[in-house]
Design a protein around this motif. Sequence first.
Motif, PDB file in Angstrom:
ATOM      1  N   TYR A   7       8.098   7.665  12.817  1.00 45.25           N
ATOM      2  CA  TYR A   7       7.414   6.401  12.526  1.00 45.25           C
ATOM      3  C   TYR A   7       7.588   6.145  11.037  1.00 45.25           C
ATOM      4  O   TYR A   7       7.247   6.991  10.213  1.00 45.25           O
ATOM      5  N   THR A   8       8.159   5.020  10.681  1.00 47.62           N
ATOM      6  CA  THR A   8       8.339   4.726   9.262  1.00 47.62           C
ATOM      7  C   THR A   8       7.271   3.747   8.823  1.00 47.62           C
ATOM      8  O   THR A   8       7.111   2.677   9.417  1.00 47.62           O
ATOM      9  N   LEU A   9       6.560   4.132   7.814  1.00 50.69           N
ATOM     10  CA  LEU A   9       5.436   3.318   7.367  1.00 50.69           C
ATOM     11  C   LEU A   9       5.673   2.903   5.920  1.00 50.69           C
ATOM     12  O   LEU A   9       6.001   3.725   5.070  1.00 50.69           O
ATOM     13  N   ASN A  10       5.502   1.637   5.675  1.00 50.80           N
ATOM     14  CA  ASN A  10       5.639   1.140   4.315  1.00 50.80           C
ATOM     15  C   ASN A  10       4.276   1.176   3.650  1.00 50.80           C
ATOM     16  O   ASN A  10       3.388   0.417   3.993  1.00 50.80           O
ATOM     17  N   PHE A  11       4.138   2.087   2.722  1.00 49.76           N
ATOM     18  CA  PHE A  11       2.841   2.314   2.088  1.00 49.76           C
ATOM     19  C   PHE A  11       2.857   1.606   0.735  1.00 49.76           C
ATOM     20  O   PHE A  11       3.473   2.070  -0.189  1.00 49.76           O
ATOM     21  N   GLY A  12       2.191   0.472   0.675  1.00 53.45           N
ATOM     22  CA  GLY A  12       2.189  -0.274  -0.578  1.00 53.45           C
ATOM     23  C   GLY A  12       3.312  -1.255  -0.633  1.00 53.45           C
ATOM     24  O   GLY A  12       4.014  -1.396   0.355  1.00 53.45           O
ATOM     25  N   HIS A  15      -1.501  -1.966  -1.384  1.00 54.24           N
ATOM     26  CA  HIS A  15      -2.284  -0.999  -0.629  1.00 54.24           C
ATOM     27  C   HIS A  15      -3.435  -0.551  -1.522  1.00 54.24           C
ATOM     28  O   HIS A  15      -3.229  -0.322  -2.698  1.00 54.24           O
ATOM     29  N   PRO A  16      -4.633  -0.457  -0.953  1.00 58.87           N
ATOM     30  CA  PRO A  16      -5.786  -0.171  -1.824  1.00 58.87           C
ATOM     31  C   PRO A  16      -5.681   1.125  -2.609  1.00 58.87           C
ATOM     32  O   PRO A  16      -6.254   1.235  -3.671  1.00 58.87           O
ATOM     33  N   SER A  17      -4.941   2.103  -2.088  1.00 55.49           N
ATOM     34  CA  SER A  17      -4.867   3.325  -2.892  1.00 55.49           C
ATOM     35  C   SER A  17      -3.462   3.550  -3.424  1.00 55.49           C
ATOM     36  O   SER A  17      -3.056   4.676  -3.643  1.00 55.49           O
ATOM     37  N   GLU A  31       0.920  11.913  12.575  1.00 51.32           N
ATOM     38  CA  GLU A  31       0.293  11.600  11.291  1.00 51.32           C
ATOM     39  C   GLU A  31       0.828  12.483  10.181  1.00 51.32           C
ATOM     40  O   GLU A  31       0.392  12.379   9.044  1.00 51.32           O
ATOM     41  N   MET A 397      -0.804  15.315   5.857  1.00 44.64           N
ATOM     42  CA  MET A 397      -1.042  14.124   6.673  1.00 44.64           C
ATOM     43  C   MET A 397      -1.152  12.872   5.793  1.00 44.64           C
ATOM     44  O   MET A 397      -1.190  12.969   4.563  1.00 44.64           O
ATOM     45  N   ILE A 398      -1.215  11.719   6.442  1.00 45.97           N
ATOM     46  CA  ILE A 398      -1.256  10.470   5.653  1.00 45.97           C
ATOM     47  C   ILE A 398      -2.433  10.485   4.696  1.00 45.97           C
ATOM     48  O   ILE A 398      -2.312  10.100   3.541  1.00 45.97           O
ATOM     49  N   ALA A 399      -3.589  10.939   5.195  1.00 46.35           N
ATOM     50  CA  ALA A 399      -4.775  10.936   4.339  1.00 46.35           C
ATOM     51  C   ALA A 399      -4.542  11.806   3.112  1.00 46.35           C
ATOM     52  O   ALA A 399      -5.086  11.532   2.045  1.00 46.35           O
ATOM     53  N   ASP A 400      -3.719  12.843   3.248  1.00 46.63           N
ATOM     54  CA  ASP A 400      -3.454  13.709   2.104  1.00 46.63           C
ATOM     55  C   ASP A 400      -2.523  13.047   1.097  1.00 46.63           C
ATOM     56  O   ASP A 400      -2.596  13.342  -0.097  1.00 46.63           O
ATOM     57  N   VAL A 402      -2.754  10.123   0.155  1.00 39.10           N
ATOM     58  CA  VAL A 402      -3.684   9.408  -0.712  1.00 39.10           C
ATOM     59  C   VAL A 402      -4.318  10.371  -1.707  1.00 39.10           C
ATOM     60  O   VAL A 402      -4.435  10.071  -2.895  1.00 39.10           O
TER      61      VAL A 402
ATOM     62  N   LYS B 149       1.714  -1.618  11.890  1.00 37.54           N
ATOM     63  CA  LYS B 149       1.752  -0.161  11.952  1.00 37.54           C
ATOM     64  C   LYS B 149       0.438   0.446  11.545  1.00 37.54           C
ATOM     65  O   LYS B 149       0.014   1.451  12.105  1.00 37.54           O
ATOM     66  N   TYR B 150      -0.201  -0.160  10.579  1.00 36.90           N
ATOM     67  CA  TYR B 150      -1.491   0.367  10.146  1.00 36.90           C
ATOM     68  C   TYR B 150      -2.515   0.218  11.266  1.00 36.90           C
ATOM     69  O   TYR B 150      -3.278   1.130  11.562  1.00 36.90           O
ATOM     70  N   ARG B 157      -6.110   6.603  16.219  1.00 34.68           N
ATOM     71  CA  ARG B 157      -7.206   7.445  15.732  1.00 34.68           C
ATOM     72  C   ARG B 157      -8.479   7.105  16.472  1.00 34.68           C
ATOM     73  O   ARG B 157      -9.244   7.995  16.866  1.00 34.68           O
ATOM     74  N   ALA B 231      -8.915   3.590   2.400  1.00 35.21           N
ATOM     75  CA  ALA B 231      -7.929   4.009   1.416  1.00 35.21           C
ATOM     76  C   ALA B 231      -6.636   4.510   2.052  1.00 35.21           C
ATOM     77  O   ALA B 231      -5.662   4.701   1.357  1.00 35.21           O
ATOM     78  N   GLU B 232      -6.631   4.732   3.350  1.00 39.58           N
ATOM     79  CA  GLU B 232      -5.421   5.295   3.943  1.00 39.58           C
ATOM     80  C   GLU B 232      -4.673   4.252   4.774  1.00 39.58           C
ATOM     81  O   GLU B 232      -3.541   3.903   4.467  1.00 39.58           O
ATOM     82  N   VAL B 234      -5.789   1.216   5.271  1.00 37.57           N
ATOM     83  CA  VAL B 234      -6.237  -0.089   4.763  1.00 37.57           C
ATOM     84  C   VAL B 234      -7.480  -0.584   5.496  1.00 37.57           C
ATOM     85  O   VAL B 234      -8.549  -0.566   4.927  1.00 37.57           O
ATOM     86  N   ARG B 317     -10.812  14.066   6.875  1.00 36.83           N
ATOM     87  CA  ARG B 317      -9.445  13.791   7.303  1.00 36.83           C
ATOM     88  C   ARG B 317      -9.456  13.787   8.819  1.00 36.83           C
ATOM     89  O   ARG B 317     -10.334  14.391   9.448  1.00 36.83           O
TER      90      ARG B 317
END
Lengths: 417, 353
Positions: A7-12, A15-17, A31, A397-400, A402, B149-150, B157, B231-232, B234, B317
């Motif tokens: 899964y390719t995710l464009n982060f930003g 993006h808030p973080s 994830e 993971m994604i949360a990490d 951040v 995707k988000y 989840r 934050a992850e 959005v 997490r």
Amino acid sequence: MPEIRNYTLNFGPQHPSAHGVLRLVLELDGETVVRSDPHIGLLHRGTEKLAEYKPYNQSIGYMDRLDYVSMMSNEHAYVMAIEKMLGLEVPERAQYIRVMFDEITRILNHLMWLGAHALDIGAMTVFLYAFREREDLMDCYEAVSGARMHATYYRPGGVYRDLPDTMAKYQSSKWHQGRDLDKLNETREGSLLDFIEAFTQRFPGYVDEYETLLTDNRIWKQRTVDIAIVSPERALQLGFTGPMLRGSGIAWDLRKKQPYEVYDKLDFDIPVGKTGDSYDRYLVRVAEMRESNKIIKQCVEWLKNNPGPVIAADHKVTPPSREDAKTNMEALIHHFKLFTEGFILPAGEAYSAVEHPKGEFGIYMVSDGANKPYRLKVRAPGFPHLAALDEMAKGHMIADVVTIIGTQDIVFGEIDR
Amino acid sequence: MFNALQGWLSIFLWDWLAILMTLVLQVVIVVLPIMIAVAFLTLAERKVIGFMQVRMGPNRVGPNGILQPFADALKLIMKEFVRPQQSNLYLFIIAPVLALAPVVAAWAVIPFGEGAVVSDINVGVMYVLAVSSIVVYGVIIAGWASNSKYAFLGALRASAQKVSYEIAMGFALVTVLMVAGSMNLTEIVHGQQGGFWNWYWIPLLPMLAVYFISGLAETNRTPFDVVEGEAEIVAGFHVEYSSMGFGVFMLAEYAMMVLISFMTAIMFLGGWYSPFENIPVLDPLTAWIPGFIWLFLKVAFLLFLFLWFRATFPRYRYDQLMRLGWKVLIPLTIVWVFVVGVMHYFSIGPWFN
């Protein structure tokens, strides 16, 4: 059999973080992050090139805008490079003022980092607590330079002007009046130094407050312990500096290893981490805030007892006083020359580095004997850190991701320059 | 009262119409205050968190910001409803409805006082559990229909989280049923009559914690807000929603919070009974306070906990959250089912007589 793709995710960048304009292309397996590809350049303003077209003293303001949460530290490296090439002696009082403001800047930066890092991980109260203290420090910036962020306070040969004897006070408003207002202005009655002294006295208590919310919090620990471990060897290989390197357990700090200004006369320690994970880097930075507070205290003490000039008297480089320029022909000429064509640096090159809140911030300057640099190279500490993001995030993971962006304390002003 | 009204109406109208009108009236009487409560809960949240964060919170609209919820609602209604081009229109619109409707429907069995309940059915607990679990479909459909995707990650989840925590929640309820011996919510409250030591929170203290923690997870509140994960991912499943679509999701979330608080108060904290029953001096002194005031006070306290947690905790997490649910909460509830069984066998305390 269907084809299984990651899964390719464009982060930003929105993006808030993303801490500004970071764009990450994340390749995810569920994830879990398989690959993270940071894209830079969205905040590129061409600072290095712009500096080549300006007299030396007009580029100081650009330095503020590099890492825009630790403004004066950037200026410091720049003016130090100029002083190095000129062989200019800086008055001791100016050195103390610079050190004091470097450390105020460090606290400013670390508060911003702490708040943003905690907010990324979900604890939003720390963010607002941190900004309460930032407000006071911003007022210090404003008191000396008139600007809350982009100060342009350090000048080749010293600082722009001496510390003011009064602090700006809060005015009565619909929301703050009477006893409320008196409480706000309580520490603002005396000079700037009194205000800073009062701040240093209450600041350790504030740091305790942040630590109460985070340090022993189970969730905070679960989110940061063992996330993005960097071994000491690897940290060196990756070119880490500052808290990122110290978090891995290497006691490298330019303030101790190659003391500039008056750091060798001050008493402070260098906190280092043990395992090199995000939690250690958090602890290192929090401890650094306490150390900075100690340094500021010593500087205030010295500055209170030692009045004197704050900028070198060489008027080829530093502006003469306004009164002189009105009555003295030579001073007027100096003033005119300085503000039209600036000053000339002898041909040669110099590298000066300071222990910036984020690491080693260096300015490499080449002069061909003109009033503008032939080449200016900025060594931004955040750049190698960001380059290591892929390695640090792999398998987390994604949360990490951040958390890792937060722990690297990335600011795009300096990375993109 | 409603029976009398229905009887009076059926004099002039057909019977079915009289029944329908009475029902609609009952629904309005329940739903309207809830919606108003939800509106003011958003204000209370901002004020409480503002206080904890040394700031003021909203204070511009009306005296001390009291009209802020209406300004917010007005703003949301006036905004343009943006739909992503590649999204599935039908599902995109049905999702917020699916999120809100079950939460509102669950209120049918909640007793606000002695006999003050729309539908006093015998499987009240089951009904609430069943209906509130439909909410997850709203979330999943929202995430899927958005074609983002988000949002998709958020939906994934959400489905895992809600399903896991519902198990813990269900087991916690099983212990309540074992103590009360009834699934009727009014009966459960009746079982807790006689002062706060008669309430079920004492024999079921770990279950109170489990239920409330699962409630936090069910409502996607901090520290379990990984579904929204500001934050992850959005805003997770509702990242693509704007205007009232977003507003309805918000309504659903807050209505769910109020519902969970009501359920906790009813099942563990003695419902509408005063905590001072059978206490010599305090009982006569507080006897004039009507039952629903006590219930609302308990609910207000629980809602305050929701807000307090939000101001204090970082976010789990995703995998840690699942671990907490499966490896801590569910085993704990199963153990407690046996503990309650043992307590029941030996007829311990005022609860099992």
